[in-house]
Design a protein around this motif. Structure first.
Motif, PDB file in Angstrom:
ATOM      1  N   PRO A 263      12.963  -7.320   3.744  1.00  0.00           N
ATOM      2  CA  PRO A 263      13.502  -6.075   4.293  1.00  0.00           C
ATOM      3  C   PRO A 263      12.898  -4.819   3.681  1.00  0.00           C
ATOM      4  CG  PRO A 263      15.051  -7.034   2.727  1.00  0.00           C
ATOM      5  CD  PRO A 263      13.959  -8.046   2.912  1.00  0.00           C
ATOM      6  N   ARG A 264      12.220  -4.956   2.535  1.00  0.00           N
ATOM      7  CA  ARG A 264      11.593  -3.814   1.873  1.00  0.00           C
ATOM      8  C   ARG A 264      10.182  -4.210   1.473  1.00  0.00           C
ATOM      9  NH1 ARG A 264      16.649  -4.349  -0.086  1.00  0.00           N
ATOM     10  NH2 ARG A 264      15.893  -5.690  -1.764  1.00  0.00           N
ATOM     11  N   GLY A 265       9.270  -3.248   1.529  1.00  0.00           N
ATOM     12  CA  GLY A 265       7.919  -3.598   1.129  1.00  0.00           C
ATOM     13  C   GLY A 265       7.002  -2.398   1.082  1.00  0.00           C
ATOM     14  N   VAL A 266       5.851  -2.625   0.492  1.00  0.00           N
ATOM     15  CA  VAL A 266       4.784  -1.637   0.481  1.00  0.00           C
ATOM     16  C   VAL A 266       3.608  -2.228   1.258  1.00  0.00           C
ATOM     17  CG1 VAL A 266       3.952  -2.468  -1.758  1.00  0.00           C
ATOM     18  CG2 VAL A 266       3.247  -0.216  -0.942  1.00  0.00           C
TER      19      VAL A 266
ATOM     20  N   THR B 237      22.455  -1.649  -6.818  1.00  0.00           N
ATOM     21  CA  THR B 237      21.387  -0.837  -6.258  1.00  0.00           C
ATOM     22  C   THR B 237      20.028  -1.425  -6.621  1.00  0.00           C
ATOM     23  OG1 THR B 237      22.746   1.152  -6.472  1.00  0.00           O
ATOM     24  CG2 THR B 237      20.382   1.477  -6.179  1.00  0.00           C
ATOM     25  N   VAL B 238      19.141  -1.466  -5.656  1.00  0.00           N
ATOM     26  CA  VAL B 238      17.789  -1.969  -5.913  1.00  0.00           C
ATOM     27  C   VAL B 238      16.984  -0.902  -6.632  1.00  0.00           C
ATOM     28  CG1 VAL B 238      15.649  -2.748  -4.840  1.00  0.00           C
ATOM     29  CG2 VAL B 238      17.843  -3.493  -3.916  1.00  0.00           C
ATOM     30  N   CYS B 239      16.351  -1.283  -7.728  1.00  0.00           N
ATOM     31  CA  CYS B 239      15.529  -0.369  -8.515  1.00  0.00           C
ATOM     32  C   CYS B 239      14.072  -0.811  -8.473  1.00  0.00           C
ATOM     33  CB  CYS B 239      15.992  -0.327  -9.964  1.00  0.00           C
ATOM     34  SG  CYS B 239      17.649   0.337 -10.211  1.00  0.00           S
ATOM     35  N   LEU B 240      13.189   0.155  -8.395  1.00  0.00           N
ATOM     36  CA  LEU B 240      11.756  -0.095  -8.427  1.00  0.00           C
ATOM     37  C   LEU B 240      11.144   0.644  -9.600  1.00  0.00           C
ATOM     38  CD1 LEU B 240       9.031  -1.043  -7.237  1.00  0.00           C
ATOM     39  CD2 LEU B 240       9.051   1.043  -5.850  1.00  0.00           C
ATOM     40  N   ASP B 241      10.430  -0.065 -10.435  1.00  0.00           N
ATOM     41  CA  ASP B 241       9.750   0.553 -11.566  1.00  0.00           C
ATOM     42  C   ASP B 241       8.547   1.328 -11.040  1.00  0.00           C
ATOM     43  OD1 ASP B 241       8.021   1.057 -13.786  1.00  0.00           O
ATOM     44  OD2 ASP B 241       9.114  -0.442 -14.929  1.00  0.00           O
ATOM     45  N   GLY B 242       8.629   2.646 -11.074  1.00  0.00           N
ATOM     46  CA  GLY B 242       7.571   3.476 -10.518  1.00  0.00           C
ATOM     47  C   GLY B 242       6.248   3.307 -11.230  1.00  0.00           C
TER      48      GLY B 242
ATOM     49  N   GLY C 197      11.818   0.346   4.221  1.00  0.00           N
ATOM     50  CA  GLY C 197      13.087  -0.204   3.756  1.00  0.00           C
ATOM     51  C   GLY C 197      13.528   0.366   2.426  1.00  0.00           C
ATOM     52  N   ALA C 198      13.080   1.588   2.123  1.00  0.00           N
ATOM     53  CA  ALA C 198      13.301   2.155   0.784  1.00  0.00           C
ATOM     54  C   ALA C 198      14.584   2.951   0.661  1.00  0.00           C
ATOM     55  CB  ALA C 198      12.116   3.050   0.406  1.00  0.00           C
ATOM     56  N   ALA C 199      15.233   3.291   1.763  1.00  0.00           N
ATOM     57  CA  ALA C 199      16.432   4.135   1.695  1.00  0.00           C
ATOM     58  C   ALA C 199      17.500   3.483   0.826  1.00  0.00           C
ATOM     59  CB  ALA C 199      16.979   4.393   3.088  1.00  0.00           C
ATOM     60  N   GLY C 200      18.046   4.256  -0.102  1.00  0.00           N
ATOM     61  CA  GLY C 200      19.082   3.760  -0.989  1.00  0.00           C
ATOM     62  C   GLY C 200      18.564   3.098  -2.247  1.00  0.00           C
ATOM     63  N   CYS C 201      17.252   2.815  -2.298  1.00  0.00           N
ATOM     64  CA  CYS C 201      16.673   2.240  -3.522  1.00  0.00           C
ATOM     65  C   CYS C 201      16.442   3.343  -4.557  1.00  0.00           C
ATOM     66  CB  CYS C 201      15.343   1.561  -3.210  1.00  0.00           C
ATOM     67  SG  CYS C 201      15.441   0.173  -2.063  1.00  0.00           S
ATOM     68  N   ARG C 202      16.382   2.937  -5.806  1.00  0.00           N
ATOM     69  CA  ARG C 202      16.093   3.892  -6.876  1.00  0.00           C
ATOM     70  C   ARG C 202      14.665   3.729  -7.346  1.00  0.00           C
ATOM     71  NH1 ARG C 202      21.306   3.029 -10.706  1.00  0.00           N
ATOM     72  NH2 ARG C 202      22.902   3.848  -9.289  1.00  0.00           N
TER      73      ARG C 202
ATOM     74  N   GLY D  57      16.985   7.988 -15.620  1.00  0.00           N
ATOM     75  CA  GLY D  57      15.591   8.209 -15.288  1.00  0.00           C
ATOM     76  C   GLY D  57      15.204   7.700 -13.918  1.00  0.00           C
ATOM     77  N   SER D  58      16.155   7.580 -13.014  1.00  0.00           N
ATOM     78  CA  SER D  58      15.839   7.105 -11.678  1.00  0.00           C
ATOM     79  C   SER D  58      16.412   8.068 -10.648  1.00  0.00           C
ATOM     80  CB  SER D  58      16.405   5.700 -11.447  1.00  0.00           C
ATOM     81  OG  SER D  58      17.816   5.719 -11.484  1.00  0.00           O
ATOM     82  N   ALA D  59      15.887   7.978  -9.428  1.00  0.00           N
ATOM     83  CA  ALA D  59      16.375   8.821  -8.347  1.00  0.00           C
ATOM     84  C   ALA D  59      16.401   8.007  -7.071  1.00  0.00           C
ATOM     85  CB  ALA D  59      15.488  10.050  -8.189  1.00  0.00           C
ATOM     86  N   THR D  60      17.357   8.307  -6.215  1.00  0.00           N
ATOM     87  CA  THR D  60      17.553   7.531  -5.001  1.00  0.00           C
ATOM     88  C   THR D  60      16.647   8.034  -3.886  1.00  0.00           C
ATOM     89  OG1 THR D  60      19.859   7.131  -5.602  1.00  0.00           O
ATOM     90  CG2 THR D  60      19.240   6.780  -3.308  1.00  0.00           C
ATOM     91  N   VAL D  61      15.954   7.097  -3.249  1.00  0.00           N
ATOM     92  CA  VAL D  61      15.124   7.420  -2.095  1.00  0.00           C
ATOM     93  C   VAL D  61      16.040   7.647  -0.896  1.00  0.00           C
ATOM     94  CG1 VAL D  61      13.260   6.628  -0.603  1.00  0.00           C
ATOM     95  CG2 VAL D  61      13.250   6.023  -3.028  1.00  0.00           C
ATOM     96  N   ARG D  62      15.817   8.723  -0.181  1.00  0.00           N
ATOM     97  CA  ARG D  62      16.739   9.099   0.885  1.00  0.00           C
ATOM     98  C   ARG D  62      16.217   8.786   2.284  1.00  0.00           C
ATOM     99  NH1 ARG D  62      17.107  12.804  -3.195  1.00  0.00           N
ATOM    100  NH2 ARG D  62      19.205  13.231  -3.996  1.00  0.00           N
TER     101      ARG D  62
END
Length: 265
Positions: free
Chosen positions: A43-46, A143-148, A183-188, A205-210
């Protein structure tokens, strides 16, 4: 839409950069809908595409036969096609229109990289980078988190490797690079640095993708030996802006890496 249909649909989109952008957009649809290569249906990807200038010329092709010039094309060791965000064992296979490497987890495709016979590279990977550790995962609240930093590091490393592969094939440059996160909405999107006031938990140190789709503009690389991280600075900054940051916290002319990642690379 088949790959061939996507190429033909993009052929008359305008200049080379516009054609690359159109091909990227056409290929996003099957990836997002779960009808792309190797059964990828997360459901989420790059999604990343490298599109050389010669793709739309009649008869233009790279030699991907088993006796061709694809180095290390042994399906058990497809190291020339790293799968973005998945450093584990990848398996390779010949397809009707190229050669691909893919990573599975519990018989489900986590990501793949595909080199098409016309020189286009398509790289797709699930988000977050699913090792359950420092590269991403779920926070305590689910909440799903992604290490930037992991995203930037792996994106840069993979694009650099794909460029080397295209150069090996004497592919005609320049090369256009298109990136989207779906599929990034709501992920951090996590910096690992703490003290964020942009929609994440206090001090995390995270922010939610809108927005559900982060799709920066296409970047053109004039040569195969460019500074990939510097060339990708603007679209990577755009990904961070999608989560409310002013830009990447790790790049300001020079790239700041964490020692753990320096050791991995």
């Amino acid at each position: 839409m088949s790959y061939r249909d996507a190429v033909m649909a993009a052929k008359y989109a305008g200049g080379a950069s516009e054609q690359a952008t159109a091909l990227h957009q056409e290929r996003l649809d099957p990836v997002v809908s779960g009808t792309s290569y190797f059964g990828f249906d997360r459901p989420r990807g790059v999604v990343v595409h490298l599109v050389p200038d010669g793709v739309y010329d009649d008869g233009y092709a790279v030699d991907l036969s088993e006796r061709g010039v694809l180095p290390e094309a042994d399906p058990t060791r497809p190291t020339q096609l790293p799968v973005l965000g998945n450093a584990g064992d990848a398996r390779g296979t010949w397809t009707a229109d190229g050669f691909g490497a893919y990573v599975e987890d519990a018989a489900e495709c986590r990501g793949y990289a595909h080199l098409f016979s016309n020189g286009v590279v398509e790289s797709v990977s699930a988000l977050p980078f699913e090792d359950g550790g420092s590269d991403g995962g779920e926070a305590e609240d689910g909440t799903v988190c992604l290490d930037g930093r992991a995203l930037e590091l792996d994106l840069t490393a993979c694009v650099r490797r794909y460029l080397r592969l295209l150069a090996y094939h004497q592919t005609r440059g320049p090369v256009h690079v298109a990136i989207s996160v779906f599929g990034a909405a709501g992920c951090r999107l996590d910096t690992g640095e703490g003290d964020s006031d942009r929609g994440g938990s206090a001090g995390d140190g995270s922010a939610t993708v809108r927005t559900d789709l982060l799709a920066p503009f296409t970047v053109t690389l004039d040569g195969f030996d460019c500074d990939v991280r510097a060339e990708l600075a603007d679209p990577v900054d755009a990904l961070w802006r999608g989560a409310g940051f002013p830009g990447s916290p790790f790049f300001d002319g020079e790239w700041t890496l964490r020692s753990a990642f320096e050791e991995r690379r």
